[in-house]
Design a protein around this motif. Structure first.
Motif, short mmCIF file in Angstrom:
data_model
loop_
_atom_site.label_atom_id
_atom_site.label_comp_id
_atom_site.label_asym_id
_atom_site.label_seq_id
_atom_site.Cartn_x
_atom_site.Cartn_y
_atom_site.Cartn_z
N ALA A 112 18.00 6.76 -23.38
CA ALA A 112 17.82 7.19 -25.08
C ALA A 112 16.35 8.17 -24.98
O ALA A 112 16.49 9.05 -25.73
CB ALA A 112 17.20 6.03 -25.86
N TRP A 113 15.23 8.02 -24.12
CA TRP A 113 14.30 8.75 -23.99
C TRP A 113 14.55 10.25 -23.56
O TRP A 113 14.09 11.17 -24.09
CB TRP A 113 13.34 8.20 -22.98
N SER A 172 27.11 3.18 -21.19
CA SER A 172 26.79 4.53 -21.94
C SER A 172 27.81 5.64 -21.51
O SER A 172 27.63 5.60 -20.17
CB SER A 172 25.49 4.71 -21.93
N ILE A 173 28.61 6.17 -22.31
CA ILE A 173 29.24 7.26 -21.82
C ILE A 173 29.20 8.57 -22.46
O ILE A 173 28.79 8.73 -23.67
CB ILE A 173 30.84 6.93 -21.98
N PHE A 174 28.84 9.55 -21.69
CA PHE A 174 28.91 11.06 -22.28
C PHE A 174 30.30 11.76 -22.15
O PHE A 174 30.85 11.73 -21.21
CB PHE A 174 27.85 11.82 -21.73
N PHE A 188 29.42 8.43 -16.88
CA PHE A 188 28.03 7.99 -17.03
C PHE A 188 27.27 9.29 -16.56
O PHE A 188 27.82 10.15 -15.51
CB PHE A 188 27.75 6.85 -16.25
N LEU A 189 26.26 9.36 -16.92
CA LEU A 189 25.32 10.20 -16.60
C LEU A 189 23.74 10.01 -16.54
O LEU A 189 23.41 9.41 -17.68
CB LEU A 189 25.30 11.96 -17.47
N ASP A 190 22.96 9.94 -15.79
CA ASP A 190 21.64 9.77 -15.77
C ASP A 190 20.80 10.76 -16.50
O ASP A 190 21.25 11.85 -16.71
CB ASP A 190 20.95 9.23 -14.26
N GLY A 191 19.72 10.60 -16.62
CA GLY A 191 18.70 11.60 -17.41
C GLY A 191 18.67 12.83 -16.72
O GLY A 191 18.63 13.94 -17.43
N GLU A 192 18.44 12.90 -15.45
CA GLU A 192 18.34 14.21 -14.70
C GLU A 192 19.50 14.92 -14.78
O GLU A 192 19.49 16.13 -14.92
CB GLU A 192 17.72 14.02 -13.33
#
Length: 204
Positions: A112-113, A172-174, A188-192
């Motif tokens: 979320a951040w 969480s899915i993008f 899934f995707l991490d923040g980076e």
């Protein structure tokens, strides 16, 4: 001594009438509006018509830009957590990121951040739209407030309509949709990784 014989008033009458007629004609020409200039009339063209509130346009009034075609992936509507109507067709022609999250999901909270940081930056080029599900509306609203996600649309999908439409079975899915409406990523995707993909789409 006899006075020189001068011209009588009657002798000036014809000239005065001509001058008066010329003055009247000039005044009439100056007061007219909407007339075609002589050079335009000679060329067989008229000046562009000025439409109210906008620049000069053709007589047909047709717009200068053609709306982007709407892909099937963006043919959906919804209601945001604030109660506003959401129409995805308005995003046609741009890359779009759909983020499917749940309010109790720890992974969603960790992402979320990053979402809150990049969503305002790419609002006009790569809109990020949250799709909240698998929870109560009160918890969804608290999640949005806690992570400062109020600057981006958050669709209330408690019934799972959009989750089913995009066959999302977990969080969480993008889901990333390119400007042509094609899904180029779902998962899934991490923040980076999310930041890098959104920046690449914005520069494409």
């Amino acid at each position: 001594m006899r006075k020189p014989i001068g011209r009588t008033t009657a002798a000036y009458a014809p000239r005065a009438a001509i001058v008066g007629a010329l003055v009247a004609a000039l005044l009439a020409t100056a007061s007219c509006t909407g007339t075609v200039p002589p050079d335009a009339a000679a060329a067989g063209t008229a000046p562009a018509r000025q439409l109210p509130g906008g620049p000069a346009a053709s007589a047909t009034g047709s717009p200068s830009a053609t709306p982007a075609p709407i892909p099937d992936t963006l043919r959906f509507t919804g209601t945001t957590l604030t109660g506003s109507a959401f129409d995805a067709t308005r995003l046609a022609g741009r890359p779009v990121v759909l983020w499917f999250w749940a309010p109790w999901c720890a992974t969603c909270a960790s992402q979320a951040w990053t979402v809150a940081e990049i969503a305002p930056r790419y609002r006009d080029t790569v809109p990020i739209v949250g799709v909240a599900g698998l929870g109560e509306q009160r918890d969804m609203k608290n999640f949005v407030s806690e992570f400062d996600l109020g600057d981006m649309p958050q669709i209330d999908d408690r019934k799972g309509t959009l989750w089913k439409r995009f066959t999302v079975t977990e969080q969480s899915i993008f889901v990333i949709i390119d400007r042509d409406g094609k899904i180029v990523h779902q998962g899934f995707l991490d923040g980076e990784s999310l930041s890098a993909r959104v920046a690449a789409l914005a520069g494409a």
